[in-house]
Design a protein around this motif. Structure first.
Motif, PDB file in Angstrom:
ATOM      1  N   VAL A 161       7.594   2.321  12.526  1.00 54.94           N
ATOM      2  CA  VAL A 161       8.970   2.789  12.388  1.00 54.94           C
ATOM      3  C   VAL A 161       8.909   4.284  12.105  1.00 54.94           C
ATOM      4  O   VAL A 161       8.250   4.710  11.153  1.00 54.94           O
ATOM      5  CB  VAL A 161       9.712   2.070  11.249  1.00 54.94           C
ATOM      6  N   GLU A 162       9.596   5.064  12.937  1.00 53.29           N
ATOM      7  CA  GLU A 162       9.529   6.517  12.797  1.00 53.29           C
ATOM      8  C   GLU A 162      10.931   7.118  12.860  1.00 53.29           C
ATOM      9  O   GLU A 162      11.746   6.726  13.689  1.00 53.29           O
ATOM     10  CB  GLU A 162       8.654   7.103  13.904  1.00 53.29           C
ATOM     11  N   ASN A 227       9.369  14.309   9.029  1.00 52.90           N
ATOM     12  CA  ASN A 227       9.041  13.170   9.879  1.00 52.90           C
ATOM     13  C   ASN A 227       8.444  12.060   9.020  1.00 52.90           C
ATOM     14  O   ASN A 227       7.418  12.264   8.355  1.00 52.90           O
ATOM     15  CB  ASN A 227       8.051  13.575  10.975  1.00 52.90           C
ATOM     16  N   ILE A 228       9.108  10.910   9.006  1.00 58.77           N
ATOM     17  CA  ILE A 228       8.616   9.750   8.257  1.00 58.77           C
ATOM     18  C   ILE A 228       8.136   8.700   9.254  1.00 58.77           C
ATOM     19  O   ILE A 228       8.871   8.328  10.174  1.00 58.77           O
ATOM     20  CB  ILE A 228       9.711   9.146   7.360  1.00 58.77           C
ATOM     21  N   LYS A 229       6.920   8.219   9.059  1.00 56.59           N
ATOM     22  CA  LYS A 229       6.364   7.191   9.935  1.00 56.59           C
ATOM     23  C   LYS A 229       5.775   6.078   9.078  1.00 56.59           C
ATOM     24  O   LYS A 229       4.901   6.312   8.246  1.00 56.59           O
ATOM     25  CB  LYS A 229       5.283   7.770  10.847  1.00 56.59           C
ATOM     26  N   VAL A 230       6.289   4.861   9.273  1.00 51.99           N
ATOM     27  CA  VAL A 230       5.752   3.679   8.598  1.00 51.99           C
ATOM     28  C   VAL A 230       4.871   2.926   9.588  1.00 51.99           C
ATOM     29  O   VAL A 230       5.339   2.544  10.661  1.00 51.99           O
ATOM     30  CB  VAL A 230       6.875   2.760   8.086  1.00 51.99           C
ATOM     31  N   VAL A 231       3.612   2.724   9.237  1.00 49.21           N
ATOM     32  CA  VAL A 231       2.654   2.058  10.121  1.00 49.21           C
ATOM     33  C   VAL A 231       2.190   0.763   9.456  1.00 49.21           C
ATOM     34  O   VAL A 231       1.614   0.788   8.364  1.00 49.21           O
ATOM     35  CB  VAL A 231       1.445   2.962  10.420  1.00 49.21           C
ATOM     36  N   PHE A 232       2.468  -0.354  10.114  1.00 44.32           N
ATOM     37  CA  PHE A 232       2.024  -1.676   9.641  1.00 44.32           C
ATOM     38  C   PHE A 232       1.293  -2.354  10.792  1.00 44.32           C
ATOM     39  O   PHE A 232       1.910  -2.796  11.756  1.00 44.32           O
ATOM     40  CB  PHE A 232       3.231  -2.507   9.187  1.00 44.32           C
ATOM     41  N   ASP A 233      -0.023  -2.420  10.711  1.00 42.97           N
ATOM     42  CA  ASP A 233      -0.827  -2.986  11.805  1.00 42.97           C
ATOM     43  C   ASP A 233      -1.301  -4.401  11.518  1.00 42.97           C
ATOM     44  O   ASP A 233      -2.255  -4.882  12.139  1.00 42.97           O
ATOM     45  CB  ASP A 233      -2.019  -2.078  12.118  1.00 42.97           C
ATOM     46  N   ILE A 239       2.627   4.805   4.793  1.00 41.40           N
ATOM     47  CA  ILE A 239       3.699   5.741   5.123  1.00 41.40           C
ATOM     48  C   ILE A 239       3.104   7.135   5.300  1.00 41.40           C
ATOM     49  O   ILE A 239       2.340   7.610   4.447  1.00 41.40           O
ATOM     50  CB  ILE A 239       4.774   5.789   4.027  1.00 41.40           C
ATOM     51  N   TYR A 240       3.483   7.784   6.402  1.00 43.25           N
ATOM     52  CA  TYR A 240       3.098   9.170   6.667  1.00 43.25           C
ATOM     53  C   TYR A 240       4.347  10.041   6.555  1.00 43.25           C
ATOM     54  O   TYR A 240       5.417   9.683   7.040  1.00 43.25           O
ATOM     55  CB  TYR A 240       2.529   9.326   8.075  1.00 43.25           C
ATOM     56  N   VAL A 241       4.198  11.205   5.929  1.00 37.46           N
ATOM     57  CA  VAL A 241       5.259  12.211   5.894  1.00 37.46           C
ATOM     58  C   VAL A 241       4.699  13.493   6.487  1.00 37.46           C
ATOM     59  O   VAL A 241       3.734  14.057   5.959  1.00 37.46           O
ATOM     60  CB  VAL A 241       5.772  12.457   4.457  1.00 37.46           C
ATOM     61  N   ASN A 242       5.279  13.908   7.595  1.00 38.66           N
ATOM     62  CA  ASN A 242       4.788  15.089   8.310  1.00 38.66           C
ATOM     63  C   ASN A 242       3.282  14.983   8.580  1.00 38.66           C
ATOM     64  O   ASN A 242       2.518  15.931   8.367  1.00 38.66           O
ATOM     65  CB  ASN A 242       5.117  16.366   7.519  1.00 38.66           C
TER      66      ASN A 242
END
Length: 284
Positions: A161-162, A227-233, A239-242
């Motif tokens: 989710v980004e 930029n917020i990126k939620v990564v669930f594999d 969660i990544y921010v920038n």
């Protein structure tokens, strides 16, 4: 037909009419937008039977990302007069979703239950569409939300989710960015720090491992786009921010009760103040 009773005669034609009505008006023929690409893509899925994460593969045409730029050129997330008369799609802000009326509110929009408790707040809930840096965005003033289709966040597979978020230095301690209920997925800001939770139904009644897994990312920078990126594999939750990652959390599982996706608020209220643009959801 002349040798059957009037009651069976009526039942016979009623059953045929009901079948024709159901198949002709409610179920229709199969419709698909799928076009084979010839490119196979691997992704991770939680297997309920094996109670573990497994790798799967499918044509990339089945796994297209869901993207919103909020420009208004394709579809709409704003109210319509017809939709505003139904609690389940409150203010008509839910295109292509289920949940008409309170009877289906548990599976329709997550906001129906909130406004059932606070009906006076169910006014002026439409965010403002603005242009920032020549790009469209939605501006939320602490009382608006947008409802998007049901189950946009994959319930069994991994996902990304980004979005891009703009906030000031102050705001409510708890603000919801995107959710499809407490029993599924939540992305929020807690005192300016992004956090996310997933509900893992396999632990719902275990009495041991908590059903909700939570991760957090680096603090947002105020007065600028983040930029917020939620990564669930289905192995880790991060969660990544920038492009800077927070601490990964080991997690896998599947959702319990996803509802229509809500941006800018949650079933608890938790209204967001700021701007959002470029929402993208992908299978991982």
């Amino acid at each position: 037909i002349t040798h059957i009773s009037p009651q069976r005669y009526k039942l016979y034609f009623f059953s045929r009419f009901r079948k024709k009505l159901w198949t002709g008006f409610f179920r229709s023929r199969k419709i698909t937008n799928f076009k084979p690409t010839g490119v196979m893509k691997k992704f991770n899925v939680y297997s309920v039977g094996s109670q573990c994460t497994v790798s799967a593969e499918a044509d990339a045409g089945y796994l297209q990302s869901v993207e919103y730029d909020f420009s208004g050129h394709r579809g709409s997330v704003f109210p319509c007069l017809a939709g505003s008369r139904w609690d389940g799609i409150l203010n008509g802000q839910v295109p292509l979703t289920t949940g008409f009326g309170q009877g289906e509110s548990s599976y329709g929009t997550a906001m129906a239950k909130y406004f059932a408790r606070f009906p006076e707040k169910a006014k002026n809930t439409t965010p403002e569409r603005v242009i920032e840096d020549n790009k469209p965005a939605l501006k939320f003033n602490g009382g608006q939300f947008v409802s998007l289709p049901l189950a946009m966040i994959p319930a069994y597979s991994g996902f990304i989710v980004e979005m891009e978020v703009f906030t000031g230095p102050k705001g409510a301690p708890m603000q919801s960015l995107l959710t499809d209920s407490m029993m599924a997925f939540r992305l929020f800001l807690r005192n300016g720090v992004p956090g996310a939770t997933i509900y893992r139904n396999q632990f719902a009644e275990s009495g041991g491992t908590p059903a909700i897994a939570e991760c957090s990312g680096p603090r947002l920078q105020p007065w600028q786009w983040n930029n917020i990126k939620v990564v669930f594999d289905q192995k880790h939750f991060t969660i990544y921010v920038n492009d800077v990652p927070g601490k990964p959390v080991k997690a896998n599982g599947y959702h319990r009760y996803p509802r229509a996706t809500v941006m800018g608020a949650s079933e608890r209220g938790e209204f967001f103040t700021g701007m959002i643009r470029k929402l993208k959801i992908s299978v991982l």
